[in-house]
Enzyme design. Structure first.
Site, PDB file in Angstrom:
ATOM      1  N   HIS A 293       0.835  -1.188   0.000  1.00 45.59           N
ATOM      2  CA  HIS A 293       0.000   0.000   0.000  1.00 45.59           C
ATOM      3  C   HIS A 293       0.875   1.245   0.000  1.00 45.59           C
ATOM      4  O   HIS A 293       2.087   1.189   0.202  1.00 45.59           O
ATOM      5  CB  HIS A 293      -0.935  -0.013   1.208  1.00 45.59           C
ATOM      6  CG  HIS A 293      -2.010  -1.052   1.114  1.00 45.59           C
ATOM      7  ND1 HIS A 293      -3.047  -1.147   2.021  1.00 45.59           N
ATOM      8  CD2 HIS A 293      -2.220  -2.049   0.214  1.00 45.59           C
ATOM      9  CE1 HIS A 293      -3.829  -2.155   1.686  1.00 45.59           C
ATOM     10  NE2 HIS A 293      -3.351  -2.718   0.591  1.00 45.59           N
TER      11      HIS A 293
ATOM     12  N   GLU B 295       1.250   3.661   2.087  1.00 44.54           N
ATOM     13  CA  GLU B 295       1.984   3.939   3.316  1.00 44.54           C
ATOM     14  C   GLU B 295       3.258   3.111   3.409  1.00 44.54           C
ATOM     15  O   GLU B 295       4.287   3.594   3.890  1.00 44.54           O
ATOM     16  CB  GLU B 295       1.085   3.641   4.538  1.00 44.54           C
ATOM     17  CG  GLU B 295      -0.145   4.535   4.643  1.00 44.54           C
ATOM     18  CD  GLU B 295      -1.373   3.921   3.997  1.00 44.54           C
ATOM     19  OE1 GLU B 295      -2.474   4.124   4.525  1.00 44.54           O
ATOM     20  OE2 GLU B 295      -1.230   3.243   2.940  1.00 44.54           O
TER      21      GLU B 295
ATOM     22  N   ALA C 198     -23.611  11.978 -38.739  1.00 40.33           N
ATOM     23  CA  ALA C 198     -24.419  12.657 -39.744  1.00 40.33           C
ATOM     24  C   ALA C 198     -25.607  11.779 -40.139  1.00 40.33           C
ATOM     25  O   ALA C 198     -25.723  10.631 -39.725  1.00 40.33           O
ATOM     26  CB  ALA C 198     -23.559  12.967 -40.969  1.00 40.33           C
ATOM     27  N   ALA C 199     -26.477  12.330 -40.958  1.00 41.47           N
ATOM     28  CA  ALA C 199     -27.678  11.604 -41.371  1.00 41.47           C
ATOM     29  C   ALA C 199     -27.339  10.325 -42.124  1.00 41.47           C
ATOM     30  O   ALA C 199     -28.105   9.352 -42.084  1.00 41.47           O
ATOM     31  CB  ALA C 199     -28.567  12.505 -42.227  1.00 41.47           C
TER      32      ALA C 199
ATOM     33  N   SER D 233     -19.362   9.335 -38.924  1.00 42.69           N
ATOM     34  CA  SER D 233     -19.084   9.950 -37.619  1.00 42.69           C
ATOM     35  C   SER D 233     -17.603  10.209 -37.387  1.00 42.69           C
ATOM     36  O   SER D 233     -17.234  10.746 -36.346  1.00 42.69           O
ATOM     37  CB  SER D 233     -19.616   9.055 -36.495  1.00 42.69           C
ATOM     38  OG  SER D 233     -18.987   7.791 -36.520  1.00 42.69           O
TER      39      SER D 233
ATOM     40  N   TRP E 292     -14.268  12.190 -38.393  1.00 46.96           N
ATOM     41  CA  TRP E 292     -14.165  12.325 -36.925  1.00 46.96           C
ATOM     42  C   TRP E 292     -14.898  13.596 -36.526  1.00 46.96           C
ATOM     43  O   TRP E 292     -14.653  14.659 -37.096  1.00 46.96           O
ATOM     44  CB  TRP E 292     -12.713  12.386 -36.456  1.00 46.96           C
ATOM     45  CG  TRP E 292     -11.964  11.131 -36.714  1.00 46.96           C
ATOM     46  CD1 TRP E 292     -11.074  10.881 -37.709  1.00 46.96           C
ATOM     47  CD2 TRP E 292     -12.036   9.940 -35.926  1.00 46.96           C
ATOM     48  NE1 TRP E 292     -10.569   9.614 -37.599  1.00 46.96           N
ATOM     49  CE2 TRP E 292     -11.144   9.014 -36.512  1.00 46.96           C
ATOM     50  CE3 TRP E 292     -12.749   9.555 -34.797  1.00 46.96           C
ATOM     51  CZ2 TRP E 292     -10.954   7.734 -35.997  1.00 46.96           C
ATOM     52  CZ3 TRP E 292     -12.559   8.294 -34.291  1.00 46.96           C
ATOM     53  CH2 TRP E 292     -11.672   7.393 -34.883  1.00 46.96           C
TER      54      TRP E 292
ATOM     55  N   LEU F 286     -27.677   2.395 -25.728  1.00 49.69           N
ATOM     56  CA  LEU F 286     -27.117   1.843 -24.490  1.00 49.69           C
ATOM     57  C   LEU F 286     -26.994   2.925 -23.426  1.00 49.69           C
ATOM     58  O   LEU F 286     -27.286   2.679 -22.252  1.00 49.69           O
ATOM     59  CB  LEU F 286     -25.748   1.218 -24.769  1.00 49.69           C
ATOM     60  CG  LEU F 286     -25.124   0.431 -23.607  1.00 49.69           C
ATOM     61  CD1 LEU F 286     -26.012  -0.747 -23.219  1.00 49.69           C
ATOM     62  CD2 LEU F 286     -23.729  -0.057 -23.971  1.00 49.69           C
ATOM     63  N   ALA F 287     -26.605   4.128 -23.833  1.00 55.22           N
ATOM     64  CA  ALA F 287     -26.520   5.224 -22.873  1.00 55.22           C
ATOM     65  C   ALA F 287     -27.887   5.503 -22.255  1.00 55.22           C
ATOM     66  O   ALA F 287     -28.003   5.732 -21.044  1.00 55.22           O
ATOM     67  CB  ALA F 287     -25.979   6.477 -23.552  1.00 55.22           C
TER      68      ALA F 287
END
Length: 354
Positions: free
Chosen positions: A45, A47, A157-158, A162, A164, A284-285
């Protein structure tokens, strides 16, 4: 203590199921004598690292620790006892340990005659360790939802293109978030559209997170998918009744048109996952938001307008403005032309000391 917080951050993504912790030891005259951080689960750890570096100079000195020293014997011994044996006369810690298995170090130290103080830079120490603290308090992994969108909230986009939307600097920053996480989660839509790799790139010394694809019907991830290579471990979450012969499959109960988000998080928690980076698409979001399972939102907003295309968030069970999930913005940062906004849902904020 500020230095201890900086040290703790070095362990992000590498210590689960343990917390990230930093420690600085000063000698009796107040000069820095040793420092360290928890580097990996099962290892010394913070410490212990700091005490070893300080050696005999620790006697009569002070230890500054971001989390209450543990009072638990697991793969390593209790840090409270190590501090006592080293002759530390004063311990200052930032955040109390909410884990019932490890808490009590402060009491043990006081009983041994050590002066103990709590609360120095508590907010900063909470922030660096928020994933682990949230996982202990809620009994599930901390979930950070990341997305990149245009200024009008479109993630593609349509015509579906995506790449970038966000700039190269923002994309590099996402790899930092991956490196700080135990698992990266996407859905079947993202798997089909992008064939994502999901491994960390460009972050020196990063521990690769578990790659998780939520593929309810077991049809999106096919043999040869990039996520199935050996760059990082991978888990495919499918419905209990799905027909698949893919390796490393996690079968979960259905919920609506997808899988049960609580069941997924429970399964990941049982595997030692304490922090999840949700990179999935809007569906999913939306499922995670509807389940009340988003603890932080990180949005990369590009100065671009599309006017059409998928939005960042799909149906999240919110039918009226009164039900809106309101956020507290905690940080805004310029990354090249983009703006990174970090926010915490008000309904999932956990009060200090909880």
């Amino acid at each position: 203590m500020r230095r201890a917080v900086e040290l703790a951050a070095r362990g992000l993504g590498a210590t689960s199921p343990n917390p990230v912790v930093g420690c600085v030891v000063t000698d009796a005259s107040g000069h820095r004598a040793g420092e360290g951080f928890h580097q990996r689960a099962g290892g010394p750890h913070a410490e212990i690292h700091a005490l070893r570096e300080a050696g005999v100079l620790a006697r009569g000195g002070t230890a500054y620790v971001t989390l209450e020293p543990c009072d638990h014997t697991g793969r390593t011994g209790p840090c409270s006892q190590a501090l006592i044996e080293a002759g530390i006369s004063r311990v200052v810690y930032a955040v109390g340990d909410p884990d019932p298995r490890a808490t009590g170090g402060a009491g043990t130290l006081r009983a041994a005659g050590v002066t103990v103080e709590r609360g120095l830079l508590e907010t900063e120490a909470e922030a660096v360790n928020t994933a682990w603290l949230t996982s202990v308090r809620k009994g599930r992994p901390f979930v950070r939802w990341k997305y990149a969108a245009t200024l009008d909230g479109r993630t593609a986009a349509a015509d579906g293109t995506s790449r970038w939307i966000s700039c190269a600097g923002s994309r590099a920053d996402v790899h930092r978030l991956r490196a700080e996480s135990d698992a990266v989660v996407v859905g079947s839509g993202t798997a089909r559209a992008d064939d994502p790799h999901l491994a960390v790139r460009g972050v020196e010394g990063a521990v690769q997170p578990l790659r998780v694809v939520v593929d309810t019907e077991a049809k999106a991830v096919r043999p040869g998918a990039r996520v199935l290579d050996d760059a990082a471990p991978t888990l495919i979450a499918v419905a209990e009744d799905a027909d698949t012969d893919l390796p490393d499959v996690l079968r979960l109960p259905r919920a609506g048109r997808g899988l049960s988000v609580p069941a997924l998080l429970d399964a990941l928690h049982a595997r030692g996952v304490r922090s999840v980076l949700l990179e999935g698409g809007p569906t999913l979001a939306g499922a995670f938001v509807a389940a009340g399972a988003v603890d932080q939102v990180v949005g990369y907003l590009a100065p671009v307008l599309l006017g059409a295309g998928p939005a960042a968030l799909a149906d999240a069970g919110i039918g009226t403005l009164a039900q809106a999930l309101r956020l507290d913005v905690t940080e805004t940062v310029r990354i090249g032309p983009d703006l990174r906004v970090t926010a915490t849902p008000q309904s999932t904020a956990t009060p200090k000391g909880a």
